[in-house]
Design an enzyme around this catalytic site. Structure first.
Site, PDB file in Angstrom:
ATOM      1  N   LEU A   2     -46.023  45.803  50.743  1.00 40.96           N
ATOM      2  CA  LEU A   2     -45.925  44.823  51.829  1.00 40.96           C
ATOM      3  C   LEU A   2     -46.536  45.367  53.125  1.00 40.96           C
ATOM      4  CD1 LEU A   2     -42.303  43.457  51.181  1.00 40.96           C
ATOM      5  CD2 LEU A   2     -44.465  42.561  50.314  1.00 40.96           C
TER       6      LEU A   2
ATOM      7  N   GLY B 298     -37.203  47.097  50.903  1.00 39.64           N
ATOM      8  CA  GLY B 298     -36.922  47.979  52.037  1.00 39.64           C
ATOM      9  C   GLY B 298     -36.162  49.187  51.548  1.00 39.64           C
TER      10      GLY B 298
ATOM     11  N   SER C 119     -27.798  43.995  56.650  1.00 38.97           N
ATOM     12  CA  SER C 119     -26.745  44.871  56.136  1.00 38.97           C
ATOM     13  C   SER C 119     -25.567  44.901  57.100  1.00 38.97           C
ATOM     14  CB  SER C 119     -27.304  46.283  55.987  1.00 38.97           C
ATOM     15  OG  SER C 119     -26.258  47.201  55.771  1.00 38.97           O
ATOM     16  N   ASN C 120     -24.417  45.193  56.555  1.00 38.39           N
ATOM     17  CA  ASN C 120     -23.226  45.393  57.403  1.00 38.39           C
ATOM     18  C   ASN C 120     -23.446  46.552  58.365  1.00 38.39           C
ATOM     19  OD1 ASN C 120     -21.416  47.936  56.429  1.00 38.39           O
ATOM     20  ND2 ASN C 120     -22.592  47.164  54.711  1.00 38.39           N
TER      21      ASN C 120
ATOM     22  N   TYR D 283     -31.085  53.233  59.983  1.00 34.99           N
ATOM     23  CA  TYR D 283     -31.146  52.184  58.951  1.00 34.99           C
ATOM     24  C   TYR D 283     -30.525  50.886  59.487  1.00 34.99           C
ATOM     25  CZ  TYR D 283     -29.561  49.576  54.839  1.00 34.99           C
ATOM     26  OH  TYR D 283     -29.294  48.577  53.919  1.00 34.99           O
TER      27      TYR D 283
ATOM     28  N   LYS E 118     -32.218  47.049  60.410  1.00 35.00           N
ATOM     29  CA  LYS E 118     -31.751  45.712  60.023  1.00 35.00           C
ATOM     30  C   LYS E 118     -31.616  44.822  61.263  1.00 35.00           C
ATOM     31  CE  LYS E 118     -31.690  46.564  55.675  1.00 35.00           C
ATOM     32  NZ  LYS E 118     -32.684  45.924  54.800  1.00 35.00           N
TER      33      LYS E 118
ATOM     34  N   SER F 100     -20.761  46.039  50.469  1.00 33.42           N
ATOM     35  CA  SER F 100     -20.936  47.015  49.381  1.00 33.42           C
ATOM     36  C   SER F 100     -21.175  46.261  48.081  1.00 33.42           C
ATOM     37  CB  SER F 100     -19.699  47.902  49.276  1.00 33.42           C
ATOM     38  OG  SER F 100     -19.483  48.533  50.521  1.00 33.42           O
TER      39      SER F 100
ATOM     40  N   ARG G 213     -12.622  51.977  51.341  1.00 37.04           N
ATOM     41  CA  ARG G 213     -13.494  51.140  52.191  1.00 37.04           C
ATOM     42  C   ARG G 213     -13.921  49.871  51.445  1.00 37.04           C
ATOM     43  NH1 ARG G 213     -19.145  51.048  52.777  1.00 37.04           N
ATOM     44  NH2 ARG G 213     -19.763  50.043  54.735  1.00 37.04           N
TER      45      ARG G 213
HETATM   46  C1  15L Z   1     -25.955  49.135  52.576  1.00 33.85           C
HETATM   47  O1  15L Z   1     -26.583  48.428  53.345  1.00 33.85           O
HETATM   48  C2  15L Z   1     -26.622  50.146  51.740  1.00 33.85           C
HETATM   49  O2  15L Z   1     -27.885  49.718  51.292  1.00 33.85           O
HETATM   50  C3  15L Z   1     -25.789  50.609  50.573  1.00 33.85           C
HETATM   51  O3  15L Z   1     -26.329  51.813  50.109  1.00 33.85           O
HETATM   52  C4  15L Z   1     -24.312  50.793  50.960  1.00 33.85           C
HETATM   53  O4  15L Z   1     -24.174  51.846  51.873  1.00 33.85           O
HETATM   54  C5  15L Z   1     -23.758  49.532  51.576  1.00 33.85           C
HETATM   55  O5  15L Z   1     -24.572  49.101  52.632  1.00 33.85           O
HETATM   56  C6  15L Z   1     -22.331  49.723  52.079  1.00 33.85           C
HETATM   57  O6  15L Z   1     -22.100  49.613  53.278  1.00 33.85           O
HETATM   58  O7  15L Z   1     -21.454  50.017  51.244  1.00 33.85           O
END
Ligand code: 15L
Length: 272
Positions: free
Chosen positions: A50, A71, A109-110, A134, A138, A163, A172
């Site tokens: 990409l 990604g 992502s969270n 990271y 996002k 997750s 968690r």
């Molecule tokens: C993510 O965004 C990651 O890609 C993954 O490896 C995990 O760390 C996940 O979040 C998480 O928060 O459990």
């Protein structure tokens, strides 16, 4: 027939999406930097980068929707993230504009909000609060999505995935788990929503201990799985984790390189 393109198709989430589309007998255009295994009769696969805008143009020609799962899925040095997590998104949105793509479903992502304290309920409108480079990558993706909606009318749904796992395996995860079937429900809701504008939604199952409140999102996602079903087993064999890791929603991403000398109070200033 609408052309739906899946990036990151050879990855873990990509593979679940492929199986889901296959079960629904829906066609899917795949791409990844690696080749995809066992390409099915309703799949069209292209190997490519990409980072190469000519390739992105080819890929998105005629596309209605892009499910962007490609990604680096982990915290790495910025030099490693720049291409896959930053530049690729620029290419994707610039090309989406040029070619008239209607909607992007983006694997956020969270970790875009991972510095909020564990246990604090947050909704989809809180300020970003990334826990790592990271997580910041996002936030960059979400910012581009917002800009392309406000300036150009391209719809984006940012999935702040928790997750993603077959089953929860840690304390968690009792809060953050996103089951495969619930992920597919979220994807279906994101694809079917008639008009979305710019949206954020957490990718999380119906966990009793969830920290994320999706009631402020207009995507009609109804999760059915609950990590609590595994709580007894998980809590019975839980091992102590680093206190910083336990304190923040982002867990180990938040704890890595953490160097703040004073201890934040419960109502941490990150929430202000
Ligand atoms: C993510 O965004 C990651 O890609 C993954 O490896 C995990 O760390 C996940 O979040 C998480 O928060 O459990």
């Amino acid at each position: 027939m609408k052309k739906i393109v899946l990036t990151g198709a050879a990855g873990r989430i990509g593979s679940v999406i492929r199986a889901h589309f296959d079960a629904l007998e829906r066609p899917l255009w795949l791409t990844d930097i690696r080749s995809c295994a066992a390409v099915g009769p309703r799949e069209t696969a292209r190997v490519g980068d990409l980072g190469d805008i000519a390739f992105v143009r080819q890929l998105l020609t005629g596309a209605d929707t892009v499910i962007h799962m490609a990604g680096i899925p982990d915290d790495r040095p910025l030099a490693d993230l720049i291409g896959p997590n930053f530049l690729a998104l620029n290419h994707l949105y610039a090309t989406a504009l040029e070619l008239g793509v209607r909607r992007v479903i983006f694997a956020s992502s969270n970790h875009a909000t991972g510095m909020y304290p564990s246990g604090q309920k947050i909704d989809t409108r809180v300020a970003v609060n990334p826990d790592s480079d990271y997580g910041a990558s996002k936030v960059w993706g979400e910012a581009l999505g917002r800009m392309y909606w406000e300036k150009h009318g391209i719809e984006t749904i940012c999935l702040r995935i928790g997750s993603f796992a077959e089953r929860p395996v840690s304390v968690r995860h009792l809060s953050t788990w996103h089951s495969y079937p619930d992920f597919c429900r979220l994807l279906d809701a994101s694809l079917a929503a008639p008009a979305t504008g710019f949206e954020i939604i957490y990718g999380v199952s119906a966990n009793t201990r969830a920290w994320w409140d999706n009631s402020t999102s207009s995507v009609p996602y109804r999760p059915l799985n609950n990590a609590e079903d595994y709580a007894q087993e998980i809590l019975g064999s839980a091992v102590p984790v680093d206190p910083v890791e336990a304190r923040f929603q982002g867990g180990d991403f938040a704890a890595r390189y953490f160097s703040r000398s004073h201890k934040p109070e419960a109502a941490d200033d990150a929430t202000r």
